[in-house]
Enzyme design. Structure first.
Site, PDB file in Angstrom:
ATOM      1  N   LYS A  35       9.612  15.140  -6.025  1.00 56.47           N
ATOM      2  CA  LYS A  35       9.057  14.502  -7.225  1.00 56.47           C
ATOM      3  C   LYS A  35       7.631  14.522  -7.480  1.00 56.47           C
ATOM      4  O   LYS A  35       7.009  14.892  -6.289  1.00 56.47           O
ATOM      5  CB  LYS A  35       9.557  12.882  -7.096  1.00 56.47           C
ATOM      6  CG  LYS A  35       9.070  12.251  -6.129  1.00 56.47           C
ATOM      7  CD  LYS A  35       9.643  10.876  -5.729  1.00 56.47           C
ATOM      8  CE  LYS A  35       9.005  10.020  -4.659  1.00 56.47           C
ATOM      9  NZ  LYS A  35       9.894   8.908  -4.339  1.00 56.47           N
ATOM     10  N   ARG A 130      13.469  -3.340  -6.116  1.00 56.79           N
ATOM     11  CA  ARG A 130      13.134  -2.325  -7.213  1.00 56.79           C
ATOM     12  C   ARG A 130      14.231  -1.874  -7.916  1.00 56.79           C
ATOM     13  O   ARG A 130      14.715  -2.777  -8.953  1.00 56.79           O
ATOM     14  CB  ARG A 130      12.289  -1.019  -6.870  1.00 56.79           C
ATOM     15  CG  ARG A 130      10.924  -1.120  -6.934  1.00 56.79           C
ATOM     16  CD  ARG A 130      10.201  -0.060  -6.365  1.00 56.79           C
ATOM     17  NE  ARG A 130      10.728   1.198  -5.739  1.00 56.79           N
ATOM     18  CZ  ARG A 130      10.364   2.151  -5.150  1.00 56.79           C
ATOM     19  NH1 ARG A 130       8.910   2.035  -4.800  1.00 56.79           N
ATOM     20  NH2 ARG A 130      11.111   3.161  -4.630  1.00 56.79           N
ATOM     21  N   TYR A 256     -26.067   8.457  -5.745  1.00 58.69           N
ATOM     22  CA  TYR A 256     -26.122   7.235  -6.793  1.00 58.69           C
ATOM     23  C   TYR A 256     -26.027   6.054  -6.136  1.00 58.69           C
ATOM     24  O   TYR A 256     -25.265   5.897  -5.188  1.00 58.69           O
ATOM     25  CB  TYR A 256     -24.812   7.375  -7.723  1.00 58.69           C
ATOM     26  CG  TYR A 256     -24.998   8.647  -8.843  1.00 58.69           C
ATOM     27  CD1 TYR A 256     -25.911   8.493  -9.581  1.00 58.69           C
ATOM     28  CD2 TYR A 256     -23.862   9.565  -8.774  1.00 58.69           C
ATOM     29  CE1 TYR A 256     -25.930   9.695 -10.476  1.00 58.69           C
ATOM     30  CE2 TYR A 256     -23.853  10.499  -9.859  1.00 58.69           C
ATOM     31  CZ  TYR A 256     -25.192  10.715 -10.629  1.00 58.69           C
ATOM     32  OH  TYR A 256     -25.021  11.625 -11.724  1.00 58.69           O
ATOM     33  N   MET A 304     -19.028  13.052  -9.209  1.00 58.93           N
ATOM     34  CA  MET A 304     -17.842  13.690 -10.007  1.00 58.93           C
ATOM     35  C   MET A 304     -17.742  15.082  -9.640  1.00 58.93           C
ATOM     36  O   MET A 304     -16.594  15.546  -9.125  1.00 58.93           O
ATOM     37  CB  MET A 304     -18.321  13.933 -11.552  1.00 58.93           C
ATOM     38  CG  MET A 304     -16.995  14.715 -12.297  1.00 58.93           C
ATOM     39  SD  MET A 304     -17.410  14.719 -13.959  1.00 58.93           S
ATOM     40  CE  MET A 304     -17.366  13.118 -14.689  1.00 58.93           C
TER      41      MET A 304
HETATM   42  C1  LIG Z   1      10.074   9.086  -3.053  1.00 61.87           C
HETATM   43  C2  LIG Z   1      11.462   8.641  -2.493  1.00 61.87           C
HETATM   44  C3  LIG Z   1      11.748   9.026  -1.261  1.00 61.87           C
HETATM   45  C4  LIG Z   1      10.850   9.792  -0.097  1.00 61.87           C
HETATM   46  O1  LIG Z   1      10.157   9.089   0.239  1.00 61.87           O
HETATM   47  P1  LIG Z   1       8.936   9.337   1.664  1.00 61.87           P
HETATM   48  O2  LIG Z   1       8.444   7.937   1.892  1.00 61.87           O
HETATM   49  O3  LIG Z   1       8.018  10.067   0.639  1.00 61.87           O
HETATM   50  O4  LIG Z   1       9.678  10.065   2.437  1.00 61.87           O
HETATM   51  C5  LIG Z   1      13.112   8.667  -0.720  1.00 61.87           C
HETATM   52  N1  LIG Z   1      14.164   8.068  -1.436  1.00 61.87           N
HETATM   53  C6  LIG Z   1      13.610   7.526  -2.785  1.00 61.87           C
HETATM   54  C7  LIG Z   1      14.561   7.035  -3.421  1.00 61.87           C
HETATM   55  C8  LIG Z   1      12.351   7.964  -3.276  1.00 61.87           C
HETATM   56  O5  LIG Z   1      12.217   7.569  -4.449  1.00 61.87           O
END
Ligand SMILES: *Cc1c(COP(=O)(O)O)cnc(C)c1O
Length: 365
Positions: A35, A130, A256, A304
Protein backbone atom coordinates in the site's frame (compact mmCIF):
# COMPACT_ATOMS: atom_id res chain seq x y z
CA UNK A 1 24.41 18.85 -13.69
CA UNK A 2 21.20 17.93 -11.85
CA UNK A 3 20.88 18.75 -8.20
CA UNK A 4 22.87 15.99 -6.45
CA UNK A 5 20.10 14.51 -4.28
CA UNK A 6 18.90 10.99 -5.11
CA UNK A 7 17.17 8.01 -3.58
CA UNK A 8 18.24 4.40 -4.05
CA UNK A 9 15.94 1.42 -3.67
CA UNK A 10 17.85 -1.69 -2.63
CA UNK A 11 16.25 -4.63 -4.39
CA UNK A 12 18.31 -7.32 -2.64
CA UNK A 13 17.39 -5.86 0.74
CA UNK A 14 13.66 -6.03 -0.12
CA UNK A 15 14.09 -9.68 -1.05
CA UNK A 16 16.09 -10.31 2.10
CA UNK A 17 13.48 -8.69 4.36
CA UNK A 18 10.65 -10.74 2.84
CA UNK A 19 12.74 -13.85 3.46
CA UNK A 20 13.13 -12.66 7.03
CA UNK A 21 9.33 -12.52 7.41
CA UNK A 22 9.16 -16.04 6.04
CA UNK A 23 11.71 -17.30 8.53
CA UNK A 24 9.83 -15.61 11.40
CA UNK A 25 6.59 -17.35 10.35
CA UNK A 26 7.79 -20.45 8.52
CA UNK A 27 4.35 -22.08 8.25
CA UNK A 28 2.60 -19.01 6.87
CA UNK A 29 2.29 -17.55 3.45
CA UNK A 30 3.52 -13.97 3.12
CA UNK A 31 1.66 -10.96 1.82
CA UNK A 32 4.04 -8.28 0.62
CA UNK A 33 2.15 -5.19 1.81
CA UNK A 34 2.60 -2.62 -0.94
CA UNK A 35 0.00 0.00 0.00
CA UNK A 36 0.97 3.67 -0.26
CA UNK A 37 2.97 2.88 -3.40
CA UNK A 38 5.04 0.27 -1.60
CA UNK A 39 5.59 2.57 1.39
CA UNK A 40 6.98 5.23 -0.93
CA UNK A 41 9.40 2.89 -2.70
CA UNK A 42 7.29 2.64 -5.86
CA UNK A 43 5.32 -0.50 -6.72
CA UNK A 44 6.96 -0.83 -10.12
CA UNK A 45 10.44 -0.40 -8.62
CA UNK A 46 9.90 -2.89 -5.81
CA UNK A 47 7.95 -5.49 -7.77
CA UNK A 48 10.77 -7.70 -9.06
CA UNK A 49 12.38 -7.86 -5.63
CA UNK A 50 9.09 -8.72 -3.91
CA UNK A 51 7.91 -11.39 -6.33
CA UNK A 52 9.07 -14.09 -3.93
CA UNK A 53 6.11 -13.20 -1.68
CA UNK A 54 2.92 -15.24 -2.00
CA UNK A 55 0.71 -12.25 -2.71
CA UNK A 56 0.44 -8.48 -2.68
CA UNK A 57 -1.74 -6.63 -0.18
CA UNK A 58 -2.78 -3.03 -0.81
CA UNK A 59 -5.70 -0.62 -0.61
CA UNK A 60 -6.05 1.38 -3.80
CA UNK A 61 -7.77 -0.18 -6.77
CA UNK A 62 -5.36 1.56 -9.11
CA UNK A 63 -2.46 -0.04 -7.25
CA UNK A 64 -4.09 -3.44 -7.75
CA UNK A 65 -4.36 -2.70 -11.46
CA UNK A 66 -0.69 -1.74 -11.53
CA UNK A 67 0.35 -5.02 -9.89
CA UNK A 68 -1.70 -6.99 -12.43
CA UNK A 69 -0.20 -4.88 -15.24
CA UNK A 70 3.25 -5.97 -14.06
CA UNK A 71 2.20 -9.54 -14.82
CA UNK A 72 1.35 -10.80 -11.32
CA UNK A 73 -1.18 -13.63 -11.56
CA UNK A 74 -1.12 -14.64 -7.91
CA UNK A 75 -3.22 -13.37 -5.01
CA UNK A 76 -3.89 -9.67 -4.48
CA UNK A 77 -5.77 -8.59 -1.35
CA UNK A 78 -7.62 -5.28 -0.93
CA UNK A 79 -6.98 -4.56 2.74
CA UNK A 80 -9.95 -2.21 3.11
CA UNK A 81 -12.14 -4.06 0.63
CA UNK A 82 -14.56 -2.32 -1.70
CA UNK A 83 -15.28 1.37 -1.14
CA UNK A 84 -18.47 1.25 -3.21
CA UNK A 85 -20.56 -1.39 -4.96
CA UNK A 86 -19.03 -1.00 -8.39
CA UNK A 87 -15.52 -1.74 -7.05
CA UNK A 88 -16.62 -5.36 -7.04
CA UNK A 89 -16.64 -5.31 -10.84
CA UNK A 90 -12.91 -4.69 -10.80
CA UNK A 91 -12.51 -7.43 -8.18
CA UNK A 92 -14.24 -9.83 -10.55
CA UNK A 93 -12.30 -8.67 -13.58
CA UNK A 94 -8.85 -8.75 -11.93
CA UNK A 95 -9.58 -11.61 -9.54
CA UNK A 96 -8.91 -9.53 -6.43
CA UNK A 97 -9.51 -10.93 -2.97
CA UNK A 98 -11.06 -8.36 -0.68
CA UNK A 99 -11.61 -7.63 2.97
CA UNK A 100 -15.18 -7.45 4.24
CA UNK A 101 -15.45 -5.32 7.36
CA UNK A 102 -18.94 -3.82 7.12
CA UNK A 103 -22.52 -4.95 6.44
CA UNK A 104 -22.72 -2.61 3.44
CA UNK A 105 -19.98 -4.56 1.71
CA UNK A 106 -22.02 -7.74 2.16
CA UNK A 107 -25.06 -5.97 0.67
CA UNK A 108 -22.98 -4.99 -2.38
CA UNK A 109 -21.76 -8.57 -2.77
CA UNK A 110 -25.33 -9.88 -2.58
CA UNK A 111 -26.29 -7.60 -5.50
CA UNK A 112 -23.12 -8.22 -7.49
CA UNK A 113 -23.40 -10.14 -10.75
CA UNK A 114 -20.41 -12.37 -11.27
CA UNK A 115 -19.65 -15.76 -12.78
CA UNK A 116 -16.65 -16.16 -10.56
CA UNK A 117 -17.32 -16.22 -6.82
CA UNK A 118 -15.02 -14.06 -4.74
CA UNK A 119 -12.54 -14.97 -2.07
CA UNK A 120 -13.06 -12.66 0.92
CA UNK A 121 -11.28 -11.93 4.18
CA UNK A 122 -13.80 -11.30 6.94
CA UNK A 123 -12.37 -8.82 9.40
CA UNK A 124 -12.90 -8.88 13.14
CA UNK A 125 -12.60 -5.70 15.18
CA UNK A 126 -10.72 -7.18 18.12
CA UNK A 127 -10.07 -3.85 19.84
CA UNK A 128 -8.34 -1.58 17.35
CA UNK A 129 -11.74 0.02 16.68
CA UNK A 130 -10.99 0.99 13.14
CA UNK A 131 -12.37 -1.52 10.64
CA UNK A 132 -14.17 -4.78 11.33
CA UNK A 133 -17.17 -6.52 12.83
CA UNK A 134 -17.49 -6.71 16.58
CA UNK A 135 -17.25 -10.11 18.21
CA UNK A 136 -21.04 -10.24 18.56
CA UNK A 137 -21.64 -9.44 14.85
CA UNK A 138 -18.80 -11.51 13.41
CA UNK A 139 -20.44 -14.92 13.18
CA UNK A 140 -23.66 -13.55 11.72
CA UNK A 141 -21.59 -11.77 9.05
CA UNK A 142 -19.80 -15.04 8.32
CA UNK A 143 -23.15 -16.84 7.95
CA UNK A 144 -24.46 -14.14 5.60
CA UNK A 145 -21.35 -14.37 3.43
CA UNK A 146 -21.43 -18.14 3.49
CA UNK A 147 -24.96 -18.13 2.08
CA UNK A 148 -24.04 -15.95 -0.92
CA UNK A 149 -23.37 -17.58 -4.29
CA UNK A 150 -21.06 -14.62 -5.00
CA UNK A 151 -18.69 -15.77 -2.25
CA UNK A 152 -16.32 -18.65 -2.48
CA UNK A 153 -13.79 -19.06 0.35
CA UNK A 154 -14.05 -17.00 3.52
CA UNK A 155 -10.82 -16.28 5.38
CA UNK A 156 -10.68 -14.68 8.81
CA UNK A 157 -8.53 -11.77 9.87
CA UNK A 158 -7.93 -9.12 12.48
CA UNK A 159 -5.39 -6.35 13.06
CA UNK A 160 -3.37 -5.67 16.22
CA UNK A 161 -3.13 -2.23 17.80
CA UNK A 162 -0.18 -2.91 20.12
CA UNK A 163 1.96 -5.58 18.51
CA UNK A 164 4.93 -3.19 18.70
CA UNK A 165 4.44 -2.13 22.30
CA UNK A 166 4.10 -3.16 25.90
CA UNK A 167 0.44 -4.11 25.80
CA UNK A 168 1.08 -6.76 23.19
CA UNK A 169 -1.50 -8.88 21.43
CA UNK A 170 -2.79 -11.43 23.95
CA UNK A 171 -6.11 -9.64 24.60
CA UNK A 172 -6.88 -9.32 20.89
CA UNK A 173 -5.68 -12.82 20.03
CA UNK A 174 -8.04 -14.21 22.68
CA UNK A 175 -11.02 -12.30 21.22
CA UNK A 176 -10.13 -13.52 17.75
CA UNK A 177 -9.90 -17.12 18.96
CA UNK A 178 -13.32 -16.77 20.57
CA UNK A 179 -14.98 -15.19 17.51
CA UNK A 180 -13.36 -17.55 15.02
CA UNK A 181 -13.82 -20.73 17.02
CA UNK A 182 -14.92 -23.64 14.84
CA UNK A 183 -15.26 -21.48 11.74
CA UNK A 184 -13.44 -22.90 8.75
CA UNK A 185 -11.11 -20.80 6.62
CA UNK A 186 -7.58 -19.48 6.59
CA UNK A 187 -6.42 -17.02 9.24
CA UNK A 188 -4.41 -13.81 8.90
CA UNK A 189 -3.36 -11.95 12.03
CA UNK A 190 0.16 -10.58 12.03
CA UNK A 191 1.56 -7.26 10.83
CA UNK A 192 5.34 -6.75 10.94
CA UNK A 193 5.63 -6.30 14.68
CA UNK A 194 3.49 -9.35 15.41
CA UNK A 195 5.33 -11.40 12.80
CA UNK A 196 8.70 -10.63 14.36
CA UNK A 197 7.66 -10.78 18.00
CA UNK A 198 4.83 -13.29 18.24
CA UNK A 199 4.34 -15.35 15.07
CA UNK A 200 5.96 -18.36 16.75
CA UNK A 201 3.17 -18.53 19.39
CA UNK A 202 0.39 -21.07 18.72
CA UNK A 203 -2.38 -18.55 19.54
CA UNK A 204 -1.38 -16.31 16.63
CA UNK A 205 -0.75 -19.10 14.19
CA UNK A 206 -1.51 -17.58 10.78
CA UNK A 207 -1.96 -18.99 7.33
CA UNK A 208 -0.97 -15.56 6.03
CA UNK A 209 1.22 -12.89 7.64
CA UNK A 210 1.10 -9.27 6.50
CA UNK A 211 4.56 -7.74 6.90
CA UNK A 212 4.69 -4.11 5.78
CA UNK A 213 7.23 -1.90 7.51
CA UNK A 214 9.76 -4.68 8.15
CA UNK A 215 9.86 -5.32 4.40
CA UNK A 216 11.10 -1.78 3.98
CA UNK A 217 13.94 -1.95 6.49
CA UNK A 218 12.41 -0.22 9.49
CA UNK A 219 12.05 -1.81 12.92
CA UNK A 220 8.39 -1.81 13.98
CA UNK A 221 9.32 -1.54 17.66
CA UNK A 222 12.14 0.99 17.41
CA UNK A 223 13.76 2.18 19.71
CA UNK A 224 13.24 -0.98 21.79
CA UNK A 225 14.93 -2.83 18.91
CA UNK A 226 16.63 -1.68 15.75
CA UNK A 227 16.83 -3.28 12.31
CA UNK A 228 20.15 -4.93 13.14
CA UNK A 229 18.46 -6.73 16.05
CA UNK A 230 15.74 -8.07 13.74
CA UNK A 231 18.14 -8.94 10.91
CA UNK A 232 16.59 -6.45 8.50
CA UNK A 233 18.36 -4.38 5.87
CA UNK A 234 17.63 -0.81 4.73
CA UNK A 235 15.73 -0.73 1.45
CA UNK A 236 15.81 3.01 0.80
CA UNK A 237 18.80 5.32 0.85
CA UNK A 238 18.38 9.07 0.62
CA UNK A 239 21.67 10.70 -0.22
CA UNK A 240 22.99 14.00 -1.47
CA UNK A 241 26.14 16.08 -1.47
CA UNK A 242 27.64 19.14 0.12
CA UNK A 243 27.06 22.12 -2.16
CA UNK A 244 28.84 24.60 0.11
CA UNK A 245 30.67 25.07 3.39
CA UNK A 246 30.94 27.90 5.91
CA UNK A 247 33.32 28.62 8.73
CA UNK A 248 31.56 29.93 11.82
CA UNK A 249 33.07 32.00 14.61
CA UNK A 250 31.86 31.52 18.16
CA UNK A 251 28.43 33.13 18.41
CA UNK A 252 27.59 32.88 14.69
CA UNK A 253 24.17 31.41 14.00
CA UNK A 254 22.86 29.18 11.21
CA UNK A 255 19.72 29.27 9.09
CA UNK A 256 16.18 30.56 9.55
CA UNK A 257 15.33 31.68 13.05
CA UNK A 258 18.99 31.43 14.12
CA UNK A 259 18.09 28.36 16.17
CA UNK A 260 21.69 27.14 16.34
CA UNK A 261 24.69 29.23 17.42
CA UNK A 262 28.29 28.04 17.40
CA UNK A 263 29.86 27.82 20.84
CA UNK A 264 33.33 27.77 19.32
CA UNK A 265 34.75 28.15 15.81
CA UNK A 266 33.52 25.33 13.56
CA UNK A 267 32.94 24.33 9.95
CA UNK A 268 29.52 23.47 8.65
CA UNK A 269 28.41 21.90 5.38
CA UNK A 270 25.40 22.88 3.29
CA UNK A 271 23.51 19.83 1.95
CA UNK A 272 21.26 19.79 -1.11
CA UNK A 273 18.29 18.30 0.73
CA UNK A 274 15.31 19.99 2.32
CA UNK A 275 11.72 19.44 3.30
CA UNK A 276 10.60 19.72 -0.32
CA UNK A 277 12.53 16.48 -0.87
CA UNK A 278 10.64 14.74 1.92
CA UNK A 279 13.22 15.25 4.64
CA UNK A 280 11.23 16.09 7.79
CA UNK A 281 11.26 19.72 8.79
CA UNK A 282 10.78 18.66 12.42
CA UNK A 283 14.37 17.37 12.52
CA UNK A 284 16.35 19.87 14.54
CA UNK A 285 19.91 20.29 15.76
CA UNK A 286 21.35 16.92 16.71
CA UNK A 287 19.59 14.77 14.12
CA UNK A 288 22.10 12.14 12.96
CA UNK A 289 23.51 12.34 9.43
CA UNK A 290 26.53 10.77 7.69
CA UNK A 291 29.13 12.81 5.78
CA UNK A 292 31.58 10.65 3.83
CA UNK A 293 30.19 7.80 5.92
CA UNK A 294 31.12 9.52 9.19
CA UNK A 295 28.37 10.14 11.69
CA UNK A 296 27.72 13.77 12.57
CA UNK A 297 24.68 15.94 13.31
CA UNK A 298 22.40 18.42 11.68
CA UNK A 299 22.51 21.97 13.01
CA UNK A 300 19.81 24.62 12.69
CA UNK A 301 16.51 24.34 10.85
CA UNK A 302 15.76 22.30 7.76
CA UNK A 303 14.77 24.65 4.95
CA UNK A 304 12.95 23.84 1.70
CA UNK A 305 15.98 22.89 -0.38
CA UNK A 306 18.89 22.77 2.05
CA UNK A 307 19.99 21.69 5.46
CA UNK A 308 23.21 22.23 7.38
CA UNK A 309 25.54 19.78 9.10
CA UNK A 310 28.38 19.98 11.60
CA UNK A 311 31.67 19.08 9.87
CA UNK A 312 33.73 18.90 13.08
CA UNK A 313 34.07 15.08 12.99
CA UNK A 314 34.83 15.13 9.22
CA UNK A 315 37.57 17.78 8.69
CA UNK A 316 38.37 16.54 5.17
CA UNK A 317 34.76 17.02 3.98
CA UNK A 318 34.30 19.59 1.26
CA UNK A 319 32.08 20.60 -1.61
CA UNK A 320 30.96 17.38 -3.31
CA UNK A 321 31.33 15.18 -0.23
CA UNK A 322 28.66 12.49 0.03
CA UNK A 323 25.92 12.96 2.59
CA UNK A 324 23.69 10.09 3.71
CA UNK A 325 20.36 11.32 5.08
CA UNK A 326 19.24 7.74 5.76
CA UNK A 327 20.08 4.26 4.55
CA UNK A 328 23.40 2.98 3.25
CA UNK A 329 26.48 5.22 3.17
CA UNK A 330 29.96 4.70 1.74
CA UNK A 331 32.33 2.00 3.05
CA UNK A 332 29.68 -0.07 4.78
CA UNK A 333 28.30 2.81 6.86
CA UNK A 334 24.57 2.92 7.58
CA UNK A 335 22.07 5.27 9.17
CA UNK A 336 18.73 3.61 10.02
CA UNK A 337 15.72 5.61 8.86
CA UNK A 338 14.25 4.98 12.31
CA UNK A 339 16.86 7.20 13.98
CA UNK A 340 16.01 10.12 11.72
CA UNK A 341 12.28 9.52 12.23
CA UNK A 342 12.76 9.52 15.98
CA UNK A 343 14.55 12.88 15.80
CA UNK A 344 11.50 14.21 13.95
CA UNK A 345 9.09 12.75 16.51
CA UNK A 346 7.67 10.32 14.00
CA UNK A 347 8.14 6.82 12.59
CA UNK A 348 10.06 5.40 9.65
CA UNK A 349 6.77 4.77 7.82
CA UNK A 350 6.09 8.47 7.45
CA UNK A 351 9.54 9.34 6.13
CA UNK A 352 9.64 6.68 3.42
CA UNK A 353 6.08 7.41 2.33
CA UNK A 354 6.88 11.12 2.07
CA UNK A 355 9.83 10.86 -0.32
CA UNK A 356 9.09 13.70 -2.73
CA UNK A 357 8.47 13.34 -6.42
CA UNK A 358 11.30 15.66 -7.32
CA UNK A 359 13.90 13.20 -5.94
CA UNK A 360 15.21 10.94 -8.71
CA UNK A 361 15.08 7.27 -7.72
CA UNK A 362 17.31 4.43 -8.91
CA UNK A 363 16.86 0.74 -8.19
CA UNK A 364 20.15 -0.97 -7.33
CA UNK A 365 21.10 -4.40 -6.07
C1 LIG B 1 -0.60 -1.69 6.65
C2 LIG B 1 -1.18 -2.94 7.15
C3 LIG B 1 -0.34 -3.99 7.52
C4 LIG B 1 1.17 -3.86 7.57
O1 LIG B 1 1.50 -3.20 8.76
P1 LIG B 1 3.04 -2.96 9.16
O2 LIG B 1 2.98 -2.36 10.51
O3 LIG B 1 3.57 -2.00 8.14
O4 LIG B 1 3.69 -4.27 9.09
C5 LIG B 1 -0.92 -5.19 7.90
N1 LIG B 1 -2.27 -5.33 7.90
C6 LIG B 1 -3.10 -4.33 7.56
C7 LIG B 1 -4.56 -4.55 7.61
C8 LIG B 1 -2.59 -3.11 7.17
O5 LIG B 1 -3.41 -2.13 6.83
Amino acid sequence: MPRPIEALIHADALTHNIARARSAAPDARVWAVVKANAYGHGIERAYEALRGADGFALLDLDEAERVRALGWRGPILLLEGAFEARDLELCSRLNLWHVVHDEAQIDWLAMHKTHQPHRVFLKLNSGMNRLGFTVSAFRAAWARLNALPQVDEISLMTHFSDADGERGIAHQAALFAQAAQDLPGERSLCNSAATLRFAHLPEVRSDWVRPGIMTYGSAPDFPAHDIAHWGLLPTMTLRSKLIGTQVLAAGDSVGYGSTFSAEQPMRIGIVACGYADGYPRHCGTGTPVLVNGVRTRMVGRVSMDMLTVDLTPVPDADLGSEVTLWGNGPAGSMLPIDEVAQAAGTVGYELMCALARRVPVTVTA
